[in-house]
Scaffold this motif. Structure first.
Motif, PDB file in Angstrom:
ATOM      1  N   LEU A 152       6.544 -74.624  45.711  1.00 51.65           N
ATOM      2  CA  LEU A 152       5.064 -74.716  46.644  1.00 51.65           C
ATOM      3  C   LEU A 152       4.333 -73.330  46.788  1.00 51.65           C
ATOM      4  CD1 LEU A 152       3.081 -76.629  48.050  1.00 51.65           C
ATOM      5  CD2 LEU A 152       4.673 -76.490  49.963  1.00 51.65           C
ATOM      6  N   GLY A 153       3.252 -72.949  46.248  1.00 52.06           N
ATOM      7  CA  GLY A 153       2.943 -71.558  46.302  1.00 52.06           C
ATOM      8  C   GLY A 153       1.463 -71.538  46.926  1.00 52.06           C
ATOM      9  N   CYS A 154       1.265 -70.676  47.598  1.00 51.60           N
ATOM     10  CA  CYS A 154      -0.094 -70.449  48.139  1.00 51.60           C
ATOM     11  C   CYS A 154      -0.961 -69.243  47.174  1.00 51.60           C
ATOM     12  CB  CYS A 154      -0.240 -70.217  49.534  1.00 51.60           C
ATOM     13  SG  CYS A 154       0.683 -68.692  50.078  1.00 51.60           S
ATOM     14  N   TYR A 155      -2.016 -68.829  47.770  1.00 52.28           N
ATOM     15  CA  TYR A 155      -2.979 -68.041  46.868  1.00 52.28           C
ATOM     16  C   TYR A 155      -2.686 -66.484  47.698  1.00 52.28           C
ATOM     17  CZ  TYR A 155      -5.349 -71.820  44.420  1.00 52.28           C
ATOM     18  OH  TYR A 155      -5.746 -72.855  43.900  1.00 52.28           O
ATOM     19  N   GLY A 156      -1.381 -66.268  47.908  1.00 48.85           N
ATOM     20  CA  GLY A 156      -1.198 -65.047  48.606  1.00 48.85           C
ATOM     21  C   GLY A 156       0.445 -64.928  48.698  1.00 48.85           C
ATOM     22  N   ASP A 157       0.781 -64.523  50.003  1.00 49.44           N
ATOM     23  CA  ASP A 157       2.120 -64.476  50.485  1.00 49.44           C
ATOM     24  C   ASP A 157       2.271 -65.455  51.640  1.00 49.44           C
ATOM     25  OD1 ASP A 157       3.623 -62.609  49.166  1.00 49.44           O
ATOM     26  OD2 ASP A 157       2.451 -60.882  49.787  1.00 49.44           O
ATOM     27  N   GLY A 158       3.321 -66.145  51.811  1.00 48.04           N
ATOM     28  CA  GLY A 158       3.537 -67.212  52.797  1.00 48.04           C
ATOM     29  C   GLY A 158       4.916 -67.277  52.904  1.00 48.04           C
ATOM     30  N   GLY A 159       5.390 -67.910  54.149  1.00 49.21           N
ATOM     31  CA  GLY A 159       6.795 -68.421  54.111  1.00 49.21           C
ATOM     32  C   GLY A 159       6.925 -69.597  55.138  1.00 49.21           C
ATOM     33  N   ALA A 160       7.968 -69.987  55.362  1.00 51.55           N
ATOM     34  CA  ALA A 160       8.423 -71.045  56.698  1.00 51.55           C
ATOM     35  C   ALA A 160       9.630 -70.870  56.953  1.00 51.55           C
ATOM     36  CB  ALA A 160       7.741 -72.387  56.392  1.00 51.55           C
ATOM     37  N   ILE A 161      10.109 -71.442  58.249  1.00 47.22           N
ATOM     38  CA  ILE A 161      11.423 -71.456  58.898  1.00 47.22           C
ATOM     39  C   ILE A 161      11.491 -72.754  59.287  1.00 47.22           C
ATOM     40  CG2 ILE A 161      13.069 -70.161  60.282  1.00 47.22           C
ATOM     41  CD1 ILE A 161      10.632 -68.225  60.209  1.00 47.22           C
ATOM     42  N   PHE A 162      12.713 -73.544  59.064  1.00 50.74           N
ATOM     43  CA  PHE A 162      12.878 -74.655  59.456  1.00 50.74           C
ATOM     44  C   PHE A 162      14.225 -74.998  60.299  1.00 50.74           C
ATOM     45  CE2 PHE A 162      10.804 -74.848  55.435  1.00 50.74           C
ATOM     46  CZ  PHE A 162       9.919 -75.869  55.522  1.00 50.74           C
ATOM     47  N   THR A 163      14.246 -75.637  61.523  1.00 52.10           N
ATOM     48  CA  THR A 163      15.414 -75.799  62.259  1.00 52.10           C
ATOM     49  C   THR A 163      15.160 -77.069  63.099  1.00 52.10           C
ATOM     50  OG1 THR A 163      16.837 -74.565  63.885  1.00 52.10           O
ATOM     51  CG2 THR A 163      14.615 -74.489  64.213  1.00 52.10           C
ATOM     52  N   ASP A 164      16.283 -77.453  63.803  1.00 53.64           N
ATOM     53  CA  ASP A 164      16.242 -78.603  64.541  1.00 53.64           C
ATOM     54  C   ASP A 164      16.635 -77.927  65.825  1.00 53.64           C
ATOM     55  OD1 ASP A 164      15.780 -80.321  62.602  1.00 53.64           O
ATOM     56  OD2 ASP A 164      18.014 -81.359  62.405  1.00 53.64           O
ATOM     57  N   ASP A 165      16.969 -76.721  66.123  1.00 53.83           N
ATOM     58  CA  ASP A 165      17.220 -76.177  67.249  1.00 53.83           C
ATOM     59  C   ASP A 165      16.203 -75.672  68.299  1.00 53.83           C
ATOM     60  OD1 ASP A 165      20.225 -74.332  67.880  1.00 53.83           O
ATOM     61  OD2 ASP A 165      18.421 -73.958  69.080  1.00 53.83           O
ATOM     62  N   ASP A 166      15.999 -76.154  69.391  1.00 50.63           N
ATOM     63  CA  ASP A 166      15.196 -75.868  70.394  1.00 50.63           C
ATOM     64  C   ASP A 166      14.983 -74.554  70.606  1.00 50.63           C
ATOM     65  OD1 ASP A 166      14.445 -78.551  70.455  1.00 50.63           O
ATOM     66  OD2 ASP A 166      15.653 -79.064  72.390  1.00 50.63           O
ATOM     67  N   LYS A 167      16.035 -73.838  70.766  1.00 54.92           N
ATOM     68  CA  LYS A 167      16.077 -72.480  71.294  1.00 54.92           C
ATOM     69  C   LYS A 167      15.743 -71.466  70.276  1.00 54.92           C
ATOM     70  CE  LYS A 167      19.156 -72.362  75.143  1.00 54.92           C
ATOM     71  NZ  LYS A 167      20.004 -73.103  75.446  1.00 54.92           N
ATOM     72  N   ILE A 168      16.401 -71.882  69.180  1.00 56.65           N
ATOM     73  CA  ILE A 168      15.983 -71.186  67.868  1.00 56.65           C
ATOM     74  C   ILE A 168      14.536 -71.231  67.658  1.00 56.65           C
ATOM     75  CG2 ILE A 168      16.124 -70.917  65.246  1.00 56.65           C
ATOM     76  CD1 ILE A 168      18.585 -70.052  66.430  1.00 56.65           C
ATOM     77  N   HIS A 169      13.900 -72.192  67.772  1.00 56.42           N
ATOM     78  CA  HIS A 169      12.462 -72.542  67.606  1.00 56.42           C
ATOM     79  C   HIS A 169      11.633 -71.444  68.400  1.00 56.42           C
ATOM     80  CE1 HIS A 169       8.773 -74.904  68.419  1.00 56.42           C
ATOM     81  NE2 HIS A 169       8.445 -74.489  67.139  1.00 56.42           N
ATOM     82  N   GLU A 170      12.180 -71.730  69.719  1.00 53.89           N
ATOM     83  CA  GLU A 170      11.245 -70.948  70.780  1.00 53.89           C
ATOM     84  C   GLU A 170      11.372 -69.458  70.314  1.00 53.89           C
ATOM     85  OE1 GLU A 170      12.666 -72.272  74.860  1.00 53.89           O
ATOM     86  OE2 GLU A 170      12.173 -70.145  75.248  1.00 53.89           O
ATOM     87  N   LYS A 171      12.490 -68.993  69.950  1.00 55.14           N
ATOM     88  CA  LYS A 171      12.452 -67.484  69.624  1.00 55.14           C
ATOM     89  C   LYS A 171      11.572 -67.161  68.465  1.00 55.14           C
ATOM     90  CE  LYS A 171      17.012 -66.437  71.103  1.00 55.14           C
ATOM     91  NZ  LYS A 171      18.677 -66.019  70.891  1.00 55.14           N
ATOM     92  N   LEU A 172      11.725 -68.117  67.245  1.00 59.34           N
ATOM     93  CA  LEU A 172      11.000 -67.757  66.048  1.00 59.34           C
ATOM     94  C   LEU A 172       9.572 -67.630  66.508  1.00 59.34           C
ATOM     95  CD1 LEU A 172      13.010 -70.381  63.610  1.00 59.34           C
ATOM     96  CD2 LEU A 172      12.874 -67.992  63.564  1.00 59.34           C
ATOM     97  N   VAL A 173       9.046 -68.546  67.291  1.00 64.66           N
ATOM     98  CA  VAL A 173       7.542 -68.528  67.630  1.00 64.66           C
ATOM     99  C   VAL A 173       7.144 -67.241  68.393  1.00 64.66           C
ATOM    100  CG1 VAL A 173       5.785 -69.964  69.157  1.00 64.66           C
ATOM    101  CG2 VAL A 173       7.456 -71.133  67.726  1.00 64.66           C
TER     102      VAL A 173
END
Ligand SMILES: *Cc1c(COP(=O)(O)O)cnc(C)c1O
Length: 381
Positions: A201-222
Motif C-alpha cells: 500500500l504505497g502513497c505518492y511520497g513517504d509515509g508510515g503507520a504504527i498499530f497497537t491495542d495498548d492505550d498507554k503506547i498509543h498515547e505516547k506515540l501520538v
C-alpha cells in the motif's frame, strides 16, 4: 507468444494503478488543497480509522515513514542506550538502523532457509545466552515480514512472553498479509508499516503507520509524533520528533485503500501461478499453513541465479535482488564486530535470492512469459 507486447513488463506498475484511480485521487488531492489543512487534516484521522479497522487493531497512528514508525515504536517502549534489540540480518537497513540510532544494540538472529524470516528457535537460544550475561538488558524483538510473508508470530510471541520482551512487527512489506485470522501489522504488541510508493500500500511520497491495542503506547506515540507534545502544541512532556503524515498523502491512501483488496487478490493470482510453474525448478519462498503473504515481492532462491538473471535481461524482464548483502556485513554495522560466516543462512540466501515482477497489473500472459523464460534458462545447461 507475442514478444512485442511483453516489452512493457515492469517491476512495479504504478502507472496502471494511477490510471485506474485517476479521478478519485485527483479529486481527493483537490479537496485537501481546497480546505488547506495540510498538516493533521481530517483525512489523516479518517485514514487512521480505516487502517485500524482493516488490521483489526484498536489504534493506528500514521507517521512520516516506515523508518520513523519503527523509531517511534522503540521510543514508545522507552528503549535506552545500551539496551539490546534482537532482529534479523536479512532485511532493509532501516530495521536495524533505528535501534543503533537510539544508542541501543542490535543483536542479529539468523533466518529460516525456506521462509527467510527470523528463526524462532535460534531466537530463543540467543536470548537465553544474552540473559545469562547479566550486563545485557534485552528489551525487544523486531521480526520482519520479509517480502510480505508474516514471520512466525505464534512462536515468536511465546518466546517473547517467556522472557518478558516487547515484540515490534516490522510489517513495512507486510500490509495485507495475515497469519490465521489475524492481519499483518497486528500480530504482536506493536506493528509498523510503510507507505513508500513501491510497498503493497504505497502513497505518492513517504509515509508510515504504527498499530497497537495498548492505550498507554498509543498515547505516547501520538505525543512522540509531534515533538513530545503534552496537552497542547507548546507543552512538551518528552523528547519526540516531527513524524507526521501529510494530509495529501492520507487523501491518496484513502483512495488506494478502496482497491487494496482487489490488488491483493491480483497479486495472489500471479503468485499462485508462479508457484505452480516454478516450484521444483527453483525454491520459492515457503508459505506454511495459515500464512498469507501480501506479496510485496515474489522471491525464490536458486543456485542458478546468474543464469536466470542473464536470460531475464535478454528478454527485457526486470528483476531485483533483495538483499545482496546481509545487515551484519554492512560497513555501517562494522562497529558491532560481526564477520562473514556468523549468519550462514542469511548469507547464503542473499547470494541466491531473486525477485521477479508480481504487481497487480501484471497479466497472466506476462507471468507465463516470465515463467517460461526462467524455465528455459534452467534447461540450457
Ligand atoms: C521499506 C522498509 C522499511 C522502511 O520504510 P520507509 O517508509 O522507506 O522508511 C523498513 N523495514 C523494511 C523491512 C522495509 O522494507
Amino acid at each position: 507468444m507475442n514478444m512485442q507486447q511483453e516489452k512493457v513488463v515492469s517491476f512495479v506498475n504504478l502507472k496502471s494503478q494511477a490510471d485506474k484511480l485517476e479521478h478519485g485521487i485527483q479529486n481527493a488531492i483537490n479537496r485537501v488543497i481546497a480546505h488547506g489543512r495540510f498538516i493533521m487534516g481530517p483525512e489523516v484521522f479518517e485514514f487512521e480509522r480505516k487502517l485500524a479497522e482493516y488490521c483489526g487493531a484498536k489504534y493506528a497512528v500514521t507517521c512520516s515513514s516506515g523508518t520513523d514508525a519503527l523509531l517511534m515504536a522503540l521510543m514508545a517502549i522507552n528503549l535506552r542506550p545500551g539496551d539490546v534489540v534482537l532482529t534479523t540480518p536479512f532485511s532493509f537497513i532501516a530495521t536495524a538502523e533505528v535501534i543503533a540510532l537510539l544508542g541501543a544494540v542490535p543483536v542479529f538472529v539468523d533466518i529460516e532457509p525456506d521462509t527467510y524470516n527470523i528463526d524462532p528457535e535460534k531466537l530463543n537460544k540467543t536470548i537465553s545466552v544474552l540473559k545469562g550475561n547479566k550486563k545485557k538488558n534485552v528489551r525487544c524483538i523486531i521480526p520482519v515480514d520479509i517480502f510480505g510473508l508474516p514471520a512466525d508470530f505464534e512462536k515468536i510471541n511465546e518466546v517473547a512472553k517467556s522472557h518478558g520482551l516487547h515484540v515490534i512487527e516490522d510489517a513495512a512489506q507486510g500490509f495485507g498479509g495475515s497469519l490465521k485470522e489475524n492481519k499483518a501489522c497486528h500480530l504482536s504488541d506493536i506493528g509498523t508499516t510503510s507507505f513508500f510508493p513501491a510497498k503493497p500500500l504505497g502513497c505518492y511520497g513517504d509515509g508510515g503507520a504504527i498499530f497497537t491495542d495498548d492505550d498507554k503506547i498509543h498515547e505516547k506515540l501520538v505525543s512522540i509524533r509531534i515533538h513530545g507534545k503534552g496537552e497542547g502544541k507548546y507543552d512538551n512532556v518528552r523528547i519526540g520528533i516531527n513524524g507526521r503524515l501529510d494530509t495529501i498523502q492520507a487523501a491518496v491512501l484513502l483512495e488506494k485503500l478502496k482497491i487494496f483488496d482487489w490488488e491483493l487478490e491480483r497479486r495472489n493470482v500471479i503468485a499462485a501461478y508462479y508457484r505452480e510453474r516454478l516450484e521444483g525448478k527453483v525454491n520459492c519462498q515457503q508459505l506454511n499453513k495459515g500464512f498469507q503473504s501480501a506479496w510485496a515481492q515474489f522471491s525464490f532462491v536458486s543456485e542458478q541465479r546468474e543464469m536466470i538473471m542473464e536470460k531475464l535481461d535478454e528478454k527485457g524482464i526486470p528483476w531485483a535482488v533483495y538483499y545482496p548483502k546481509a545487515l551484519h556485513l554492512q560497513k555501517a554495522f562494522s562497529f558491532l564486530g560481526y564477520s562473514k560466516g556468523d549468519f550462514p543462512v542469511s548469507e547464503r540466501v542473499s547470494e541466491t535470492i531473486l525477485s521477479i515482477p508480481v504487481h497487480p497489473y501484471l497479466s497472466i500472459e506476462s507471468a507465463e512469459f516470465i515463467s517460461n523464460t526462467i524455465i528455459s534458462a534452467l534447461c540450457k545447461r
